[in-house]
Structure formats: C-alpha cells, structure tokens
Design an enzyme around this catalytic site. Sequence first.
Site, PDB file in Angstrom:
ATOM      1  CG  HIS A  56       9.438   0.674   5.252  1.00  0.00           C
ATOM      2  ND1 HIS A  56       8.917   0.353   4.015  1.00  0.00           N
ATOM      3  CD2 HIS A  56       8.426   0.454   6.144  1.00  0.00           C
ATOM      4  CE1 HIS A  56       7.671  -0.035   4.141  1.00  0.00           C
ATOM      5  NE2 HIS A  56       7.346   0.016   5.419  1.00  0.00           N
ATOM      6  CG  HIS A  58       6.965  -0.983   9.123  1.00  0.00           C
ATOM      7  ND1 HIS A  58       6.119   0.023   8.705  1.00  0.00           N
ATOM      8  CD2 HIS A  58       7.458  -0.562  10.328  1.00  0.00           C
ATOM      9  CE1 HIS A  58       6.107   0.996   9.607  1.00  0.00           C
ATOM     10  NE2 HIS A  58       6.910   0.661  10.582  1.00  0.00           N
ATOM     11  CG  ASP A  60       3.891  -4.729   6.116  1.00  0.00           C
ATOM     12  OD1 ASP A  60       4.773  -4.090   6.726  1.00  0.00           O
ATOM     13  OD2 ASP A  60       2.963  -4.168   5.493  1.00  0.00           O
ATOM     14  CG  HIS A  61       7.275  -3.367   3.405  1.00  0.00           C
ATOM     15  ND1 HIS A  61       7.061  -2.866   2.134  1.00  0.00           N
ATOM     16  CD2 HIS A  61       6.176  -3.027   4.122  1.00  0.00           C
ATOM     17  CE1 HIS A  61       5.893  -2.247   2.090  1.00  0.00           C
ATOM     18  NE2 HIS A  61       5.336  -2.329   3.288  1.00  0.00           N
ATOM     19  CG  HIS A 114       5.361   4.311   6.731  1.00  0.00           C
ATOM     20  ND1 HIS A 114       4.070   4.229   7.204  1.00  0.00           N
ATOM     21  CD2 HIS A 114       5.791   3.033   6.552  1.00  0.00           C
ATOM     22  CE1 HIS A 114       3.725   2.957   7.316  1.00  0.00           C
ATOM     23  NE2 HIS A 114       4.752   2.210   6.933  1.00  0.00           N
ATOM     24  CG  ASP A 133       4.207   0.870   3.278  1.00  0.00           C
ATOM     25  OD1 ASP A 133       4.031   0.384   2.141  1.00  0.00           O
ATOM     26  OD2 ASP A 133       4.025   0.230   4.332  1.00  0.00           O
ATOM     27  CG  HIS A 171       0.280  -1.762   1.807  1.00  0.00           C
ATOM     28  ND1 HIS A 171       0.033  -2.891   2.543  1.00  0.00           N
ATOM     29  CD2 HIS A 171       1.440  -1.247   2.294  1.00  0.00           C
ATOM     30  CE1 HIS A 171       0.989  -3.057   3.437  1.00  0.00           C
ATOM     31  NE2 HIS A 171       1.857  -2.074   3.307  1.00  0.00           N
TER      32      HIS A 171
END
Length: 256
Positions: A56, A58, A60-61, A114, A133, A171
């Site tokens: 996805h 985001h 942090d990915h 998400h 996530d 995570h």
Amino acid sequence: MALAIFQFPCLSDNYGVLIHDEASGRTASIDAPDAAAVQAALAETGWTLTEILTTHHHADHTDGNLALKEATGCTIVGPSYEADKIPGIDQKLSEGDVYDFAGHPVHVIWTPGHTLGHIAYFLPEDGIAFAGDTMFALGCGRVFEGTLPQMWQSLQKLAALPDETIVYCGHEYTESNFRFAVTIDGGNAALLARGEEIRKLRAEGKPTVPTTIAAEKATSPYLRADDAAVRAAMKLPDAPAADVFAAIRTAKDNFK
C-alpha cells in the site's frame, strides 16, 4: 526449491522482508520502508534486489522505493487501485492477478480498509502470505481510508487461507495488541498462553512475527467476532459478526 526469507526491523516499529530464489538469483523486498535498511539487509545476505512488492501507499512502506530503484534498477510492483500514490511503480496488480516470482506464483488479494487500494500477497506453494498493514499478530490495521465493513471482509479473505499459512506483517505491535485483546477475551486460554510467549520473545529482543493463520483464528479478537465470549464482552450477543468486529476495532482506536 523453497524461497529464502530474511526479516529485519526498520524505522521505529516496521519490519522489512526480503524473499530470495536461489536458482534465479531474484530477490524481492516486501515494501520498502527505508532504503538504507533494505540495502543493509541486502549486504548482509549477499542478495541483489530485483523487485519491490508493494502492499500500500503509506510512506513507511514506500519511502525507500525511488532510492532503491536508482541504486539497483529494480522493478516496483504494487496495487493498481492506488498506483498514482506508489513512487516509481512499474507494474500494477489487482485482485485475482498472479505475479510470477521466479516460478513461485504470487496471488494478489485486495484487502481494502487500512487504505482503499491495499493488497496482500499469498504464495500458496511456499505457504506464506504478506499482509502489510491489514492483519497484524493479534491485530489489524487502523481503518484510515476504507470502512469497517471493508476491513472485516478483508480479514475474512486472509482468514480463509490455509491454517498453516505463515503470515508476515508490517509492524511489531503485538505486545500492545495483546494488552487490548485480554480486555475482551481474557478467558481464552490460547490467548493467555500466547501472551506469555510474546513477553518472553520481546524480553529477549526477538520479533513476535511472523504469525500463522491458525494462531490468529485462535487468539485474535478481530477474527473471533462470532465467539460468544467476545460478543458478550462487547455487549453485542446477537449482533452480526461484522458489527462486533467494528465495535472491537473502534475500541482499540481509543485504547491506551
């Protein structure tokens, strides 16, 4: 030949994962949270990055996408549903697509909730799934873009995978997820036993993931929304399971 898998921590609580096919030399990074961390993992393993499989959009990915692409020339694969938000994307994947990773079929599962375009990757011949996530150990992602019913359906798709499927997630949230889970399902002996295992692993500085579909079905309150004890705890004894799930996820949003 089975894939080699290397999981490593990065950022504050993310996990990166490399998968490697020895025969072809191909190596994929599942997401790219941080370019330096992925490059360090490549150096440690001696593998050469050939592709990034994105779950996805985001940051942090995906923050490592462009730097890794520039350094290695890797192909970036990701969800068609949010392709405009995936830096450097080359190939778009949708629900039902099968991506070939060195002869290992990678099945694409659309798991909105998400984010609206979130996808998971399932490798049936290797018995592994990369849930991003959507599913965590004892948890699930916050519903930022989608709806609670969408997240429920997405979790049901993952729960339908074979029980022995090994699930990698994005995570290390398991300790917090356990503390919440016991407020709802504290009479679940399997959950309490898992809590002891979690505490031991974290005390030793070890990861609590990957998990398995079987473990999540037995202990995660999000997948036990049709259990009588969980329903009673949420004061929803006769509600549809999707509504019980929604109440659980909403309660977790406010849990400290």
